[in-house]
Design a protein around this motif. Sequence first.
Motif, PDB file in Angstrom:
ATOM      1  N   UNK A 160       1.652   4.056   5.008  1.00  0.00           N
ATOM      2  CA  UNK A 160       2.260   3.046   5.873  1.00  0.00           C
ATOM      3  C   UNK A 160       2.450   3.555   7.294  1.00  0.00           C
ATOM      4  N   UNK A 161       2.534   4.837   7.461  1.00  0.00           N
ATOM      5  CA  UNK A 161       2.818   5.376   8.790  1.00  0.00           C
ATOM      6  C   UNK A 161       1.671   5.157   9.750  1.00  0.00           C
ATOM      7  N   UNK A 162       0.447   5.364   9.260  1.00  0.00           N
ATOM      8  CA  UNK A 162      -0.639   5.472  10.226  1.00  0.00           C
ATOM      9  C   UNK A 162      -1.776   4.479  10.028  1.00  0.00           C
ATOM     10  N   UNK A 163      -2.057   4.080   8.775  1.00  0.00           N
ATOM     11  CA  UNK A 163      -3.258   3.281   8.541  1.00  0.00           C
ATOM     12  C   UNK A 163      -3.185   1.961   9.287  1.00  0.00           C
ATOM     13  N   UNK A 164      -4.317   1.431   9.746  1.00  0.00           N
ATOM     14  CA  UNK A 164      -4.287   0.159  10.470  1.00  0.00           C
ATOM     15  C   UNK A 164      -3.756  -0.990   9.610  1.00  0.00           C
ATOM     16  N   UNK A 220      -1.997  -0.996   6.231  1.00  0.00           N
ATOM     17  CA  UNK A 220      -1.516  -0.141   5.143  1.00  0.00           C
ATOM     18  C   UNK A 220      -1.151  -0.956   3.915  1.00  0.00           C
ATOM     19  N   UNK A 237       5.047   7.725  -4.510  1.00  0.00           N
ATOM     20  CA  UNK A 237       5.759   7.037  -3.435  1.00  0.00           C
ATOM     21  C   UNK A 237       5.393   7.650  -2.098  1.00  0.00           C
ATOM     22  N   UNK A 238       5.379   8.957  -2.100  1.00  0.00           N
ATOM     23  CA  UNK A 238       5.122   9.664  -0.849  1.00  0.00           C
ATOM     24  C   UNK A 238       3.749   9.280  -0.314  1.00  0.00           C
ATOM     25  N   UNK A 261       8.859   9.827   7.240  1.00  0.00           N
ATOM     26  CA  UNK A 261       9.347   9.485   5.901  1.00  0.00           C
ATOM     27  C   UNK A 261      10.712  10.090   5.636  1.00  0.00           C
ATOM     28  N   UNK A 264       0.935   0.445   1.051  1.00  0.00           N
ATOM     29  CA  UNK A 264       2.390   0.518   1.115  1.00  0.00           C
ATOM     30  C   UNK A 264       3.032  -0.534   0.226  1.00  0.00           C
ATOM     31  N   UNK A 265       2.307  -1.603  -0.072  1.00  0.00           N
ATOM     32  CA  UNK A 265       2.846  -2.638  -0.965  1.00  0.00           C
ATOM     33  C   UNK A 265       3.147  -2.095  -2.348  1.00  0.00           C
ATOM     34  N   UNK A 315       3.822   5.589   0.918  1.00  0.00           N
ATOM     35  CA  UNK A 315       4.579   5.400   2.153  1.00  0.00           C
ATOM     36  C   UNK A 315       3.918   6.105   3.324  1.00  0.00           C
ATOM     37  N   UNK A 316       3.278   7.250   3.058  1.00  0.00           N
ATOM     38  CA  UNK A 316       2.673   7.951   4.191  1.00  0.00           C
ATOM     39  C   UNK A 316       1.470   7.159   4.698  1.00  0.00           C
ATOM     40  N   UNK A 348      13.065   8.283  -0.331  1.00  0.00           N
ATOM     41  CA  UNK A 348      12.823   7.917  -1.730  1.00  0.00           C
ATOM     42  C   UNK A 348      13.937   8.469  -2.610  1.00  0.00           C
TER      43      UNK A 348
END
Lengths: 305, 665
Positions: free
Chosen positions: B424-428, B430, B417-418, A156, B433-434, B421-422, A99
């Motif tokens: 986006x890493x794991x959720x079925x 995500x 943002x964090x 990230x 993340x949009x 985006x986080x 970011x």
Amino acid sequence: MAAIVDMVVHLLLVILMPPLLLGVIGKTKALFAGRVGAPFLQPYHDIIRLFRKGSVFSRTTTWLFRAGPVVTLAATATAALLIPFGNHEAPVSFAGDAILFAYLFGLGRFFTTVAALDTGSSFEGMGAAREVTFSCLAEPALFFALVTLARVSDSLSLSTMLTRVSADIWIGEGASMLLLLSGLFIVLLSENCRIPFDDPNTHLELTMIHEVMVLDHSGPAFGCILYGAAMKLFLLGAFFMNVALPFKSGSAAGDWAFFIFSMIALAVAVGVVESVMARLRLVRIPQLLVAATVLTAFSMLLILR
Amino acid sequence: MIFDSGIFPDPVICLCAAAGTIALSGFPGLFLSRSPGTGQRVAALLSVLASLTGLAAAVGLLLVPRSETWLLDWNLPFGPCELAADPLSALFLIPVFLICGCGSLYALAYWPGEANRRTEPALTFFFGLLSASMAFLLLARNGVLFLSAWEIMAISGWFLLVTEHRETEVRKAGIVYLVATHTGTVGLFILFAQLRAATGTFVFPPLHSLDPAAGASVMFLAALIGFGAKSGLMPFHIWLPSAHANAPSHVSALLSGVMLKMGVYGMLRTLFFFRAPLPWWGILLLVLGGASTVLGIVFASAQRDVKRLLACSSIENIGIIYLGIGAGVYATATGNAPLALLCLAGALLHALNHSLFKPLLFLGSGAIIHAAGTRELDRMGGLSRRLPWTSAFFLVGSVAICGLPPLNGFAGEFLLYFSFLSEARSAPVPWMALLAPLLALAGGIAVASFVKAYGVAFLGAPRTQKAARGHESKWPMLAPMALLAFLCILFGVYPQPLVRLAESAAGSVLPWPIVPEWRVASRIPLEFLTGVWAFLLGGCLLAGILYFRRIRALPVAASETWGCGYLAPTPRMQYTGASFSEILTGLFAGAVRPSENVPAIEGPTPHASHYRFSPTESLLERGILPALSWVAGSFSLLRRFQHGQMNVYMLYIFVTLFLLMIWVP
């Protein structure tokens, strides 16, 4: 020890290599045009010569005009610490640095455009308006790409995100990676003001974006700007090549050599694009950028599947 | 802590005393019409002292998170008069006291009693009353008490707004504000009536005590209307731009920096009355927040009036805050505690940050409006030469509000943002993340808007005679701006203290005890950020020193700006704000609907002509009539989707696929 060597090589590459890309692009374009072209090292000579020249400042300008190139260069150089080259981790990496990487370019852009407006020239205002407008359309594409990469690498941090892209991922998620790559290539060209978005060599102020913003800068300031622009191309190029060619040789030196080779290959590719394409009409540019966003969004969709 | 050592008997009493002092600070001035300005100075002194006390008490309550209750045994029909301070209210009290103190000092030079004998006493009085009512609103734990404070806040806000009521535009803005705020209040009446039906008393239920049963969604929707209208969430934002633009600047700072947050506070308070909020509440908040974020900043980018631009950007920032809240509520509803903490902390941090940089920008806009004599950006220019300090402070605010590093705006957005985006890493699926690209788009347009605002107002050559003769403000105006700019820089480079405050407030409303692994500090390496800032500043300094030594060693010449060979440029030929945002406004013309008057140019020697551009208040000016003509147009609706733009078609495909992916298991 290896980490220190890596860091030194990283910094040396960031400092020394960017102008070479401009030289390679120039040479490629010359070859296409059937000319001999300037030597590969010409951009270095240009920048050094600019640092030896006197400056002309417009009477309209204030301290911001002088500070603009410095802040932009410093922001770009800070971003250089966050991005891994080839298979080597970046000197600074932490969760969420992706970011920051994107936002540091935002900071640079803010100061470049503000410095352009400081001159009161309508040409430079025009360039600044185009720069901020087109970049805000490129930004979502970059973040869609980051989402995809975060998903692929489960991280990230740019270092992990980019070094974990491997041939296996390309085989498994080829379609997604291809879409991601095409979106990123469009962003790379537009963010660095290359053809088809902007022509760095055009002679007409009315049609320029980046070059028209810096019309009034001269001497060392212009040197800073040229160098910063080359560095930005280098950094975004490294981002792109890390995804495009995730080749791992197994040895540290081999990885460095491969990285340098891949950056030169990228410069050739940019040169080829510039030689075979014309600049787009200004009204077409937003459409292409939206298309880039949609492409990266598709790549995210495929990776989530 | 300081409270235990006995200096302050009880933080709630301390806060009440501070708020009470502020409420009455303008009172003496009403009777001192013989010596204009005296009352104002008394009020400023009282407000600043009371604000310092209040700030200390609020920060103290957050550092050692706890709740303090103070029961006033008041035999009124609506139940006991309960005042209490917990971390959530303490967090929102900080901007109330900070901006109240700054604003009352600023008013000394901005709206001096000596020069404004007619308007000043009332302005000072209502300024204090507005600040105090907001403080009491945050302390009230009884529905009726809350509504009383709410109404005092709304009405004193209106009196402040119509200070210059002899101007038609101001009166119009006042009426829109009054109607909007009371429509919202209707929502609150429904909310508190429902609450009373559910609990049997007007006293607020404790956190997480209500079951999200059948009536809960009615309460949520009522709260959304009431609190959403107050915080300017789309589509309830219609009153906001004109109200904030037409009020005196220090009032705008208070309205925009603090009063909008009262809606956010009310929303959070209501949401966490329930044991678990429902997931669709979170989604609805996210949708409205997302719309406010993007459309708010799109409107801002098209504005010509500097204060309207700032007001529209408030809609964006409120949108960002609601994005965090919506995501946090959704995460709470689905039991994802670490994500909920991160999202809510991000939202609250952004709320705190916004209450630093937005008042800074409004105070700065007051200074330039004084100097240039107009709110129109296109009639300013070159002010940074005449107002060097204001210019520097406004620059800090502009960089901060764009969320650019290393200023404080970045810290809050970074947390958001964090968290997106986080996810986006794991959720079925995500889908959160949009929001990251959405936030990035808004960030990009924010840069465009504030480069325009700063560049057109402060840089270049003055476009009018008046702008060329502008003068720097006096110290009472500069000091609050300097303080806020300093805080923006401090909490940008070193955001840990604010993160801690926001996290402590966010943690206090979540239905789980906070585990150390969830804490922001253990998930986000904030110290790395500070390290990078050190690098950035060091880099700037190093490059700067080398560069300036280089320049000094070489010959330097001064000349005119390069005009591409044109020999007689005038300041009027500069790029204006309208031209700067032209491409962007064109891209979002569907939302902004600017009204343009493009003159026809005829013949080889065309006559003098005039171009006019004005953005419309789309929803307000077009919202009601289009609603009526919608029925007629509805049959041609399908036609609109078929316009031949390839990339939009691709977007349709993407949206459809994405929705299908969610719906089809």
